[in-house]
Write a protein that holds these residues in place. Sequence first.
Motif, PDB file in Angstrom:
ATOM      1  N   UNK A   1     -22.136 -12.200 -31.855  1.00 17.02           N
ATOM      2  CA  UNK A   1     -20.352 -11.247 -31.374  1.00 17.02           C
ATOM      3  C   UNK A   1     -20.176 -10.446 -32.691  1.00 17.02           C
ATOM      4  N   UNK A   2     -19.774  -9.276 -32.037  1.00 11.55           N
ATOM      5  CA  UNK A   2     -18.729  -8.215 -32.415  1.00 11.55           C
ATOM      6  C   UNK A   2     -17.876  -8.395 -32.188  1.00 11.55           C
ATOM      7  N   UNK A   3     -16.781  -8.803 -33.265  1.00 11.44           N
ATOM      8  CA  UNK A   3     -15.382  -8.191 -33.414  1.00 11.44           C
ATOM      9  C   UNK A   3     -14.837  -7.561 -33.990  1.00 11.44           C
ATOM     10  N   UNK A   4     -13.973  -6.520 -33.139  1.00  8.33           N
ATOM     11  CA  UNK A   4     -12.656  -5.732 -33.613  1.00  8.33           C
ATOM     12  C   UNK A   4     -11.794  -5.607 -33.384  1.00  8.33           C
ATOM     13  N   UNK A   5     -10.594  -4.826 -33.877  1.00  4.98           N
ATOM     14  CA  UNK A   5      -9.661  -5.174 -34.538  1.00  4.98           C
ATOM     15  C   UNK A   5      -9.231  -3.945 -34.714  1.00  4.98           C
ATOM     16  N   UNK A   6      -8.099  -3.452 -34.484  1.00  6.00           N
ATOM     17  CA  UNK A   6      -7.076  -1.915 -35.351  1.00  6.00           C
ATOM     18  C   UNK A   6      -5.919  -2.282 -36.613  1.00  6.00           C
ATOM     19  N   UNK A   7      -6.360  -3.476 -36.914  1.00  2.00           N
ATOM     20  CA  UNK A   7      -5.498  -3.884 -37.545  1.00  2.00           C
ATOM     21  C   UNK A   7      -6.547  -4.307 -39.357  1.00  2.00           C
ATOM     22  N   UNK A   8      -6.447  -3.809 -40.100  1.00  5.06           N
ATOM     23  CA  UNK A   8      -7.642  -3.896 -41.378  1.00  5.06           C
ATOM     24  C   UNK A   8      -6.662  -5.434 -41.560  1.00  5.06           C
ATOM     25  N   UNK A   9      -5.699  -5.607 -41.901  1.00  4.33           N
ATOM     26  CA  UNK A   9      -4.867  -6.789 -41.835  1.00  4.33           C
ATOM     27  C   UNK A   9      -5.413  -8.043 -41.939  1.00  4.33           C
TER      28      UNK A   9
END
Length: 271
Positions: A140-148
């Motif tokens: 599963x590719x999981x992406x977010x804009x927050x590095x935290x």
Amino acid sequence: MLGITTKEFCQLAAYIKANYGIHLKDEKRTLVTGRLHNVLRQNNFRDFSEYYEYLLSDKTGNAAATLINKITTNHTFFMREVDHFNYFKEKVLPYFRGRVKDKDLRIWSAGCSSGEEPYTLAMIIDEFFGNEKMWWDAKVLATDISSNVLEEAKKGIYKKEEISTLPARWRLNYFEKIDNEKSVLVDRIRNEVIYRKFNLMDSTFPFKRQFHVIFCRNVMIYFDAPTKSELVNKFYDSLEYGGYLFIGHSESLNRDETNFNYVMPAVYRKE
């Protein structure tokens, strides 16, 4: 606490909208000042105008990363909107099991926050395929804009109460206790999720192949209608025919502006 003028708020809101798609209404002024107060104080900025100039002039990307980590709301939990996971297990996976001949199943959790959604998908996939799983590439590719939140998600560590909604067999098979309060996902599941920082506002998506399933739930509630429409069209282009898009129950698609077909509440399909 430093106050923010109408002009300063509009400048900052316009920057966030242009770069991240997040539409901050005027009632969010208190939230913005509260979350950025320490950033201004630690850097000895006199006001939000000075902070804004710093944001524009910083070429390292650190200022923008700090801003988005502070502004974004990352609230999620295991088994949120559980009917989606049931449909994924009972309808979506059986469909693709018989049709994906190269056994390369591509799933994207967009706006994955602290990892509960992609890890749930990974556990469902593991249980569904069983002994067959070794023959499948179903990460599963999981992406977010927050590095935290991405850093937290990668650890796969959750409190006892956070995993209490999961089936008992999952808690037994997929988690190892750290202590009486926390457990960590086993490597076999953690390794099935690939975390990447990604901005959904990027003009083009860099993926070489289309996905079979995209989960983007409770993300578009922060976007205005034109931004949302543009993103939905990019999701459509990023899906294989027969692929599914899952959005949040508080969200909906304008059927006059999209080629997606409605399947059930908050589930759409490219046909």
